[in-house]
Design a protein around this motif. Structure first.
Motif, PDB file in Angstrom:
ATOM      1  N   LYS A 244       0.829  -1.211   0.000  1.00 32.57           N
ATOM      2  CA  LYS A 244       0.000   0.000   0.000  1.00 32.57           C
ATOM      3  C   LYS A 244       0.858   1.254   0.000  1.00 32.57           C
ATOM      4  N   LEU A 245       2.130   1.115   0.347  1.00 28.10           N
ATOM      5  CA  LEU A 245       3.048   2.251   0.204  1.00 28.10           C
ATOM      6  C   LEU A 245       3.356   2.430  -1.275  1.00 28.10           C
ATOM      7  N   GLY A 246       3.487   3.674  -1.697  1.00 26.15           N
ATOM      8  CA  GLY A 246       3.791   3.903  -3.095  1.00 26.15           C
ATOM      9  C   GLY A 246       2.552   3.779  -3.945  1.00 26.15           C
ATOM     10  N   THR A 247       2.748   3.300  -5.192  1.00 28.86           N
ATOM     11  CA  THR A 247       1.624   3.179  -6.113  1.00 28.86           C
ATOM     12  C   THR A 247       1.616   1.754  -6.667  1.00 28.86           C
ATOM     13  N   PRO A 248       0.492   1.297  -7.222  1.00 32.16           N
ATOM     14  CA  PRO A 248       0.447  -0.075  -7.736  1.00 32.16           C
ATOM     15  C   PRO A 248       1.582  -0.312  -8.747  1.00 32.16           C
ATOM     16  N   ARG A 249       2.204  -1.482  -8.705  1.00 33.84           N
ATOM     17  CA  ARG A 249       3.343  -1.839  -9.561  1.00 33.84           C
ATOM     18  C   ARG A 249       4.625  -1.092  -9.210  1.00 33.84           C
ATOM     19  N   ASN A 250       4.498  -0.054  -8.375  1.00 36.93           N
ATOM     20  CA  ASN A 250       5.670   0.715  -7.963  1.00 36.93           C
ATOM     21  C   ASN A 250       5.568   0.912  -6.454  1.00 36.93           C
ATOM     22  N   THR A 251       5.733  -0.211  -5.732  1.00 29.81           N
ATOM     23  CA  THR A 251       5.396  -0.183  -4.306  1.00 29.81           C
ATOM     24  C   THR A 251       6.576   0.245  -3.436  1.00 29.81           C
ATOM     25  N   GLY A 252       6.239   0.546  -2.199  1.00 34.83           N
ATOM     26  CA  GLY A 252       7.253   0.838  -1.191  1.00 34.83           C
ATOM     27  C   GLY A 252       7.787   2.252  -1.254  1.00 34.83           C
ATOM     28  N   THR A 253       8.934   2.417  -0.610  1.00 34.71           N
ATOM     29  CA  THR A 253       9.592   3.723  -0.661  1.00 34.71           C
ATOM     30  C   THR A 253      10.858   3.564  -1.479  1.00 34.71           C
ATOM     31  N   ARG A 254      11.437   4.679  -1.887  1.00 36.52           N
ATOM     32  CA  ARG A 254      12.791   4.601  -2.419  1.00 36.52           C
ATOM     33  C   ARG A 254      13.520   5.896  -2.145  1.00 36.52           C
ATOM     34  N   ILE A 255      14.824   5.788  -2.153  1.00 35.03           N
ATOM     35  CA  ILE A 255      15.613   6.967  -1.836  1.00 35.03           C
ATOM     36  C   ILE A 255      16.057   7.639  -3.128  1.00 35.03           C
TER      37      ILE A 255
END
Ligand SMILES: Cc1cc2nc3c(=O)[nH]c(=O)nc-3n(C[C@H](O)[C@H](O)[C@H](O)COP(=O)(O)O)c2cc1C
Ligand code: SF4
Ligand code: FES
Lengths: 469, 166
Positions: A244-255
């Motif tokens: 649920k973090l991020g967007t569908p297909r592009n999940t999570g966080t990133r730096i």
């Protein structure tokens, strides 16, 4: 959990979501195991060890984690490529070579939160069935290598490593392996050759896909530092919550690592796709330097194709195609790819209107000419030619036709080499020539005064009588 | 002349070799790092010694030494400076930084080349070379002096940085 306080001036921006960088530049934080455990460190390892390895893999796959090293390949899927009937040992390698220009995130994890990486690494090793793992760290992080070795020693003493991890019978050793200053060691098969004690000449794929034939020709998983850290958080949160973090297909966080002509360069951890290029540059980074305008952005490490400030891009939103400008691009894998570039390693290089593109390109071409491993003729010769031609352009010794030659050299490398360095070195030229052709041609006549040309480049251009010598 | 390796160095090297249970050859880089950090560079004798230690032909070691920019075949200064040359640091002024370093440390870089990138000051105190991206692009220009990393190195900071070297 204790509320996190950061060192003055290092507080996260309101649009940030700190997970991997939670402890970076944090007040009172240090690299010791005791500090890490005080806030639940290694609890996720205990949790993962209660699951079946396959279940850990499935969790990572379901979370949708995509590799943070450059290609954005789904981590759980990659892990699944180890042949099912395999009888050989499996190796896990952490890619801590961090050498793509513009990228400086792994540095902070290694130097300030080594146990987060080690916990992620142990969980991942358990998931793929590896009993020996290496952290391949670039030579220019000597202190980082020591910090990791100390952390590994601490973890071993607490039985998080060794013959009987946490009393479960799972066996794992991790060793730190230092590179020696070559960019190509970041490419996973070059890295493997280097770890075998050889020159880091990348291997051809197929057949040498590491997951099937990697280190010592055994199945090997190579993952970036940041990717491995995410694994720990996936186990912590569960795939659903993580997804649920991020967007569908592009999940999570990133730096995102921002450098160049903004007021506040530095690292920013975002939910993938939840921040646009404009928000990143104008809000988080404080905007462009005084009196300057945005000219272009290299959005995902030096190899990613440059985006022009006045370019228009087409993105799919639902079933509709919408036209957007550079500032509206969501910072995620799919959007940047749809805009003709890539999210790559997360290194965002911002360029203002005081910079000549010829100078920018020449700097990068010098990098690639220096770093080509030399195995493939198009890459070895072509990268040197691209540097020579841009040497001539920046020093005002070129002819307009040189720009066409430059472009044709790039297209003669791209797609014709053993490893993806071929694309990495030709994309900057391809994109900059396509998008700034007039400026480059204008620069060939030597009248453009705003180019800061170093003595080295001038010398190189002077010594270059013709392109064929 | 055979290389004289002190017992404690050899002990450390032997320990490093155990990290590669599958193949001694894998220890080439770590062993070379140990040798270089002790002797300052990799001599011909060192190549032969390392090869013998790892049961390899010397060429297998030499080809590694000559490929990687991190290994050198000549002594450097007591303080070896690596200035990042790549884009983000160049935008932050690394070319100027290099010039100032050379002026202050009295180093002549006119003879450096691709195969011989390091210039040493006459008194042997300092040596310098350009490095490619050191993964510190957000705080450029950056440099390393021996094992220490320095960020936001404005030319005004050089005097102090060089003084603190000793
Ligand atoms: C020329 C080249 C350089 C690379 N450098 C790095 C690097 O410095 N760090 C890294 O993690 N991946 C680098 N990669 C990507 C790796 O080959 C590999 O895909 C990555 O480590 C996989 O990890 P991930 O799936 O977790 O992203 C590079 C790739 C190429 C082609
Ligand atoms: S593409 Fe370039 S870096 Fe990659 S193997 Fe070929 S010569 Fe080496
Ligand atoms: S460009 Fe200098 S550290 Fe990356």
């Amino acid at each position: 959990m204790a509320k996190v306080k950061y060192i003055a001036g290092k507080e996260p921006h309101a649009k940030e979501h700190r997970m991997i960088f939670r402890n970076v530049d944090r007040e009172g934080w240090d690299t010791s195991l005791a500090t890490y455990q005080k806030e639940g460190g290694y609890k996720q390892l205990a949790k993962a060890l209660k699951m079946e390895p396959k279940a850990v893999q499935e969790e990572v796959k379901a979370a949708g984690l995509r590799g943070r090293g450059g290609a954005g390949f789904p981590t759980g899927v990659k892990w699944g490529f180890v042949p099912p009937n395999n009888t050989k040992p499996v190796y896990l390698i952490c890619n801590a070579d961090e050498s793509e220009p513009g990228t400086f995130k792994d540095r902070y994890i290694i130097h300030q939160d080594p146990h987060q990486l080690i916990e992620g690494l142990i969980i991942s090793a358990y998931a793929v069935g590896a009993h020996l793992a290496y952290i391949y760290i670039r030579e220019e992080f000597p202190e980082g290598a020591q910090i990791l070795e100390t952390a590994i020693e601490e973890a071993r003493k607490q039985k998080f490593l060794g013959k009987n991890v946490c009393g479960t019978g799972f066996e794992l050793e991790i060793y730190v392996h230092r590179g020696a200053g070559a960019y190509i060691c970041g490419e996973e098969t070059g890295l493997i050759e280097s770890l075998e004690g050889k020159r880091p000449y990348p291997r051809i794929k197929p057949p040498y896909f590491p997951a099937a034939m990697g280190l010592y020709l055994c199945p090997t998983i190579v993952n970036n530092v940041e990717s491995l850290c995410h694994v720990k958080h996936i186990i912590d949160m569960g795939a659903d919550a993580y997804g649920k973090l991020g967007t569908p297909r592009n999940t999570g966080t990133r730096i995102l690592c921002v450098s160049g002509d903004v007021k506040k360069p530095g690292y920013y951890e975002i939910q993938v796709g939840k921040v646009t290029m404009g928000e990143l540059i104008n809000d988080m980074c404080g905007g462009m330097k005084e009196g300057r305008k945005l000219k272009a952005v290299i959005p995902g490490g030096s190899s990613s194709k440059i985006l022009r400030a006045d370019e228009k891009f087409t993105l799919k939103q639902g079933d509709k195609d919408v036209e957007i400008g550079i500032e509206d691009i969501p910072m995620d894998f799919d959007s940047l790819m749809a805009c003709g570039s890539m999210a790559g390693s997360g290194g965002v290089i911002v360029i203002d209107d005081s910079r000549a593109i010829s100078w920018v390109l020449n700097n990068l071409n010098t990098f690639y000419a220096h770093e080509s491993c030399g195995q493939c003729t198009p890459c070895r010769e072509g990268s040197a030619w691209m540097k020579k031609i841009t040497d001539r352009i920046v020093s005002g010794n070129a002819s307009p036709e040189d720009v066409d030659t430059l472009e044709s050299v790039a297209y003669n490398i791209d797609g014709k080499t053993i490893c993806a360095f071929g694309e990495a070195c030709s994309w900057p030229t391809e994109a900059m020539v396509a998008k700034f052709r007039d400026e480059l041609i204008g620069d060939t006549d030597g009248k453009n005064a705003k180019r800061p040309v170093s003595k080295e480049t001038q010398e190189a251009a002077k010594n270059l009588k013709s392109l064929t010598t | 002349m055979a290389l004289k390796v002190p017992a404690d160095l050899e002990k450390e090297i032997d320990k490093r070799i155990t990290h590669y249970p599958e193949s001694k050859r894998s220890a080439v880089l770590p062993v070379l790092h140990e040798v270089q950090s002790h002797f300052g560079y990799i001599s011909e004798d060192a190549v032969v010694w390392v090869a013998k230690k790892l049961e390899l032909e010397p060429i297998r070691v030499l080809e590694v030494v000559t490929f990687y920019p991190g290994f050198r075949q000549k002594p450097v200064g007591k303080h070896h400076i690596r200035v990042c040359r790549t884009l983000s640091c160049a935008m932050a002024g690394s070319a100027e930084l290099m010039e100032e370093f050379c002026k202050k440390a009295k180093i002549d870089r006119s003879k450096v080349s691709h195969h011989d990138p390091i210039a040493v000051s006459e008194d042997g105190q300092y040596s310098i070379e350009f490095a490619e991206c050191l993964a510190g692009c957000g705080t450029g220009p950056v440099c390393m002096i021996n094992d220490d990393f320095h960020e936001e190195v404005g030319t005004d900071k050089l005097e102090e940085i060089l003084k603190n070297c000793d």
